[in-house]
Design a protein around this motif. Structure first.
Motif, PDB file in Angstrom:
ATOM      1  N   LYS A 244       0.823  -1.205   0.000  1.00 18.61           N
ATOM      2  CA  LYS A 244       0.000   0.000   0.000  1.00 18.61           C
ATOM      3  C   LYS A 244       0.861   1.260   0.000  1.00 18.61           C
ATOM      4  CE  LYS A 244      -4.091   1.094   2.061  1.00 18.61           C
ATOM      5  NZ  LYS A 244      -5.373   1.056   2.050  1.00 18.61           N
ATOM      6  N   THR A 245       0.499   2.211  -0.842  1.00 26.46           N
ATOM      7  CA  THR A 245       1.214   3.483  -0.805  1.00 26.46           C
ATOM      8  C   THR A 245       0.201   4.572  -0.468  1.00 26.46           C
ATOM      9  OG1 THR A 245       0.794   4.046  -3.095  1.00 26.46           O
ATOM     10  CG2 THR A 245       2.774   2.758  -2.662  1.00 26.46           C
ATOM     11  N   GLN A 246       0.713   5.764  -0.247  1.00 25.94           N
ATOM     12  CA  GLN A 246      -0.196   6.862   0.074  1.00 25.94           C
ATOM     13  C   GLN A 246      -0.595   7.635  -1.171  1.00 25.94           C
ATOM     14  OE1 GLN A 246       0.421   8.984   3.531  1.00 25.94           O
ATOM     15  NE2 GLN A 246       1.017   7.200   4.701  1.00 25.94           N
ATOM     16  N   THR A 247      -0.195   7.134  -2.316  1.00 26.14           N
ATOM     17  CA  THR A 247      -0.476   7.848  -3.557  1.00 26.14           C
ATOM     18  C   THR A 247      -1.285   6.956  -4.497  1.00 26.14           C
ATOM     19  OG1 THR A 247       1.641   7.094  -4.403  1.00 26.14           O
ATOM     20  CG2 THR A 247       1.588   9.304  -3.457  1.00 26.14           C
TER      21      THR A 247
END
Ligand code: PEP
Ligand code: MN
Length: 355
Positions: A244-247
């Motif tokens: 998971k990334t924040q983008t």
């Protein structure tokens, strides 16, 4: 061919290629003519070609995207969108506007403000690729008409996405640049149909494409006799399904110098889709210019709370003004430095590759 080769020598070589049942693709540059031999390499004896009059060298290009490789076209290609040059050592080009054309008034309002802060090309989607059938799908033909009128009224070239090969002719009537979006990078029929218009093509990398695949599909545009190819890195999927990334995506800035090293065609980046977050558009724009991008595609909306698509990544015209100021300055500083955006990237041993 040698820079001073004669017409007869050139036609002898072409004749020899053709008589072997292969295709000769002649590319005449400012100083040198390069003949691309297309077909089964076993049909031709490279050593014999090297001995022919006027021949400078004969080499096999192993990459699958030979027509757009640097070994085939060594010099940077400049693509002109009306009077805007993109590529080589030209200053960054900014293609900006809303994600979707929503009305004439909306587009006019935004276009006027972004032109005032230095945007060169007006973007706006009319045929939107959407995951959900319940989302706004774009105004279609009506959107194209608004784009063309606003472009004309404000004297700005325009770009819009074409999603289906059946719409190519219509879109080409209304826009200066045809955009092939990330979801369609693998769509051969669309790519070839769009290329046939001869218009500049902004060819976005898919979020799931390796660079070799991306360039192989880009090759189809040039193979369809359209050299107005502009490449665009717009973010890839993070590796690993559960990572998971924040983008929204990961803007692959590695791709910028890699693409510039592999091909002479202009490379731009799209930090809006690449991040999905308005607060990251400025830092990633700086990164793009610093890594050698020839321009940016940026989504701008003056009333993001009303935007019908991609509101979270829309920046204001004032924020765009700041990005353009910073990026122009960065470009100027880097191009005045000792080794500006050289495509002759130094290899791992610190050696300059042989030209
Ligand atoms: C766009 O530019 O509006 C767009 C949909 O881009 P992408 O194809 O990169 O998602
Ligand atoms: Mn968008």
């Amino acid at each position: 061919m040698k820079p001073n080769c004669t017409k007869e020598q050139l036609s002898d070589v072409i004749q020899m290629i053709k008589s072997a049942g292969l295709k000769a693709d002649v590319s005449s540059g400012e100083y040198q003519t390069v003949i691309g031999i297309i077909g089964d390499e076993k049909r031709i004896d490279f050593e014999k070609i090297k001995l022919m009059g006027g021949v400078y060298d004969a080499l096999r290009i192993q990459v699958p995207y030979r027509l757009i490789s640097r070994s085939y076209i060594p010099k940077d290609v400049v693509v002109r969108v009306r009077d805007v040059p993109i590529g080589k050592d030209n200053p960054p080009v900014y293609m900006c506007g809303p994600c979707s054309v929503e009305s004439y008034e909306q587009l006019y309002r935004i276009a006027r403000q972004i032109k005032a802060v230095g945007a060169h090309i007006l973007r706006g989607g009319a045929y939107k690729p959407r995951t959900s059938v319940h989302s706004f799908q774009g105004l279609g033909l009506e959107g194209l008409k608004h784009l063309k009128s606003v472009g004309k009224d404000l004297d700005m070239p325009t770009i819009t996405e074409v999603r289906s090969e059946f719409d190519v002719k219509t879109v080409a009537k209304y826009a200066d640049v045809l955009q092939i979006g990330a979801r369609n990078m693998f769509n051969q029929d669309l790519i070839e149909e769009a290329a046939k218009t001869g218009k500049p093509i902004l060819f976005k990398r898919s979020f799931a494409a390796q660079i070799d695949e991306y360039l192989s599909f880009g090759e189809r545009i040039v193979a369809s006799k359209n050299r107005n190819l502009i490449l665009c890195e717009r973010g890839i999927m993070p590796l690993g399904g559960s990572f998971k990334t924040q983008t929204r995506f990961t803007l692959d800035l590695n791709a910028v110098p890699v693409l510039r090293k592999e091909t002479p065609f202009p490379v731009i980046t799209d930090p809006s889709h690449g991040t999905g977050r308005r607060d990251l558009v400025l830092p990633m724009s700086r990164g793009a210019i610093a890594t050698g991008a020839h321009g940016l595609m940026v989504e701008v909306h003056d009333r993001p709370q009303e935007a019908l698509s991609d509101a979270a990544q829309a920046i204001s015209p004032a924020q765009l003004g700041k990005i353009i100021r910073v990026c122009d300055l960065l470009y100027k500083t880097i191009s005045e430095s000792e080794s500006p955006f050289s495509s002759d990237v130094v290899d791992g041993n610190g050696q300059q590759p042989k030209s």
